[in-house]
Motif scaffolding. Structure first.
Motif, PDB file in Angstrom:
ATOM      1  N   ALA A   1       0.908  -1.313   0.009  1.00  0.00           N
ATOM      2  CA  ALA A   1       0.205  -0.032   0.003  1.00  0.00           C
ATOM      3  C   ALA A   1       0.922   1.331  -0.318  1.00  0.00           C
ATOM      4  CB  ALA A   1      -0.914  -0.098   1.061  1.00  0.00           C
TER       5      ALA A   1
ATOM      6  N   ASP B   1      -0.908   4.591  -1.315  1.00  0.00           N
ATOM      7  CA  ASP B   1      -2.295   4.379  -0.447  1.00  0.00           C
ATOM      8  C   ASP B   1      -2.253   4.734   0.854  1.00  0.00           C
ATOM      9  OD1 ASP B   1      -3.781   3.962  -2.911  1.00  0.00           O
ATOM     10  OD2 ASP B   1      -3.768   1.868  -2.642  1.00  0.00           O
TER      11      ASP B   1
ATOM     12  N   PHE C   1      -7.221   1.887   3.861  1.00  0.00           N
ATOM     13  CA  PHE C   1      -6.122   0.688   3.618  1.00  0.00           C
ATOM     14  C   PHE C   1      -6.904  -0.719   3.996  1.00  0.00           C
ATOM     15  CE2 PHE C   1      -3.292  -1.869   6.230  1.00  0.00           C
ATOM     16  CZ  PHE C   1      -2.431  -2.636   5.114  1.00  0.00           C
TER      17      PHE C   1
ATOM     18  N   LYS D   1      -9.311  -2.246   1.644  1.00  0.00           N
ATOM     19  CA  LYS D   1      -8.659  -2.363   0.217  1.00  0.00           C
ATOM     20  C   LYS D   1      -7.757  -3.474   0.301  1.00  0.00           C
ATOM     21  CE  LYS D   1      -6.459  -0.209  -3.549  1.00  0.00           C
ATOM     22  NZ  LYS D   1      -5.747   1.231  -4.267  1.00  0.00           N
TER      23      LYS D   1
END
Ligand SMILES: Cc1cc2nc3c(=O)[nH]c(=O)nc-3n(C[C@H](O)[C@H](O)[C@H](O)COP(=O)(O)OP(=O)(O)OC[C@H]3O[C@@H](n4cnc5c(N)ncnc54)[C@H](O)[C@@H]3O)c2cc1C
Length: 478
Positions: free
Chosen positions: A261, A266, A341, A344
């Motif tokens: 991430a 992200d 986060f 996802k």
């Protein structure tokens, strides 16, 4: 010159003269408590039960402080007095949830577990928490049953101090609420703000968070307080799926997902930071959160999560409006980023959702008042005893000294701020040096106990028509 909240803009701060308006005295009581956290709540309850007319001023909508408005619902065995009564009432009304190895297998020893990470994997555990919102309702009722006049939505802003024969006392506190500014008159006042706000407004001495309070402590040049934190609750988490991922992919700390991430942009750099090493008042004692950090609450699939204020910012949320606003904004952003986060990237969080965000960013290292006695780590190490001990000798393990256990007493003088004769301290606002406060002498049970002691001292002072500073203390309360 005052510091503004220009937020990076180069502006000239000017001062204006405010028109002085008379402030109506709208209420009067024997005991006036500012702040309804565990300390203020127990103080008000105890004083009212002893027959003192009592007013509690609280800026939010319920008592409980960090543990209700702040969502820190960790429950433990009763330690006596009001704390035991509270735990019993929470249990009787069904608002305590207990997770064990049978309901949450794979939790003990799991690096994601805030409290059980240190256990041997697979070992037995029992983690109890109370539902913060339900607990707040019960605490509201308990105050009403005792006859406490609780004024929610009233923020304390100032005090009126009068001198008589060279001794200073508070005569009124000033609050701001829907009616504007109001004054509340009292005989004895209790600072339950959690950040010694009454002490500060009354001009009594204190040390700012991150500073030295005791001669034995070297002051960190950066004046960096231990960061506060905001808690939030997520529901719909399938922990069995998280565990299956951790074991199946050999990724116990989710490091692989966090790296992925981060690589994709992200997650912001402030999320999942390592421990602070070396610098700062707390050195490497600071509890960094390099990974997901959570604890079961309220029922299966619901967890409370933590987000710390970035420590490198060194924010003083208790006395600096710009720092406070920055922390609030940053925390919202980090909670939002972490939630996105988790949903996802982390198997088990796909259907999770935020149910609650704490009403405030909890302050771990606000002002430390200088009382008639400042309890230091040396007192604990030496196992010191005091003629005015408020409890019988107690044993606690001190984080500051690698969790070494010490048996010691605490003097009543720690409840008495210097300068003001009719003010009592309680909870996280006691006269304790920070190495003793941090992780030890400001937990929920102890704050409830010290609230009860302060409430008792206030009511005894009123009965005897004296100020708390003149109250003779010879017998331990607990
Ligand atoms: C992030 C965080 C995590 C923690 N985790 C744990 C834990 O796991 N276990 C544990 O036992 N302890 C924990 N603690 C410590 C513990 O929660 C606190 O030390 C304790 O709640 C302090 O109690 P208090 O009554 O002094 O203050 P608080 O709980 O801070 O309550 C203060 C009250 O005063 C009110 N108030 C403040 N200013 C004003 C004002 N101007 N006017 C009116 N009202 C005001 C606030 O709204 C609040 O209700 C944690 C603390 C923090 C900050």
């Amino acid at each position: 010159m005052a510091k503004g909240f220009a937020q990076g803009l180069d502006v000239q701060i000017v001062e204006v003269e405010s028109e002085r308006k008379p402030i109506p005295v709208v209420a009067e009581a024997d005991v006036v408590v500012v702040g309804g956290g565990p300390g203020g709540f127990a103080a008000a309850l105890r004083a009212a039960r002893m027959g003192a007319s009592t007013i509690l001023l609280e800026k939010y909508d319920m008592p409980g402080g960090v543990h209700t408005c702040g969502l820190q619902g960790a429950a433990g065995p009763g330690v006596g007095g009001i704390h035991t009564e509270l735990m019993q009432r929470f249990a009787d009304e069904g608002c305590i949830y207990t997770a064990t190895q049978d309901t949450l297998s794979g939790w003990a020893g799991n690096p994601l577990s805030h409290y059980e990470a240190h256990l041997k994997p697979g070992s037995a555990f029992s983690r109890s928490s109370f539902n913060p919102e339900a607990a707040g309702c019960i605490m509201v009722r308990m105050l009403e049953e005792a006859g406490v006049r609780a004024q929610y939505g009233s923020a304390f802003v100032d005090v009126v101090v009068k001198s008589h024969a060279g001794r200073d006392s508070i005569t009124e506190v000033i609050v701001e609420n829907a009616s504007g500014r109001q004054a509340i008159r009292g005989k004895v006042f209790i600072d339950g703000s959690g950040t010694a706000e009454v002490v500060a407004r009354a001009g009594a001495p204190f040390v700012r968070g991150g500073g030295p309070q005791h001669a034995s402590v070297a002051w960190d040049a950066q004046n960096r307080p231990i960061p506060g934190a905001q808690l939030w609750i997520m529901s719909g988490i399938d922990f069995a799926r998280v565990l299956a991922y951790q074991t199946g992919e050999n990724d116990p700390t989710l490091a692989k997902l966090i790296a992925a991430a981060r690589g994709a942009g992200d997650i912001p750099p402030e999320l999942y930071r390592p421990r602070l090493e070396g610098a700062g008042v707390y050195g490497n004692a600071y509890i960094g959160h390099p990974t997901l950090d959570m604890s079961p609450i309220q029922g299966p699939g619901t967890f409370v999560l933590w987000q710390n204020v970035p420590y490198e910012w060194g924010l003083h949320m208790d006395d600096d409006a710009e720092d406070h606003a920055r922390a609030k904004k940053a925390m919202r952003g980090l909670i939002d980023a972490e939630t996105r986060f988790l949903k996802k990237y982390v198997p088990g969080f796909e259907h999770a959702f935020v149910t609650n965000v704490g009403r405030y960013v909890g302050i771990r290292d606000g002002r430390h008042p200088i009382g008639e006695y400042v309890f230091s780590i040396e007192d604990a190490r030496a196992g010191r005893r005091f003629p005015d001990a408020v409890t019988k000798p107690m044993t606690k393990t001190f984080f500051w000294d690698a969790y070494r256990p010490y048996t010691f007493e605490v003097p009543y003088r720690c409840f008495l701020p210097k300068k003001i004769d009719n003010l009592l301290l309680t909870g996280a606002s006691l006269s304790f040096a920070f190495e003793t406060i941090f992780m030890v002498m400001r937990n929920f049970p102890w704050c409830t106990q010290t609230g009860e002691i302060a409430g008792y001292a206030a009511a005894r002072s009123v009965e005897q028509a004296i100020v708390p500073k003149d109250l003779e203390w010879t017998v331990p309360y607990f």
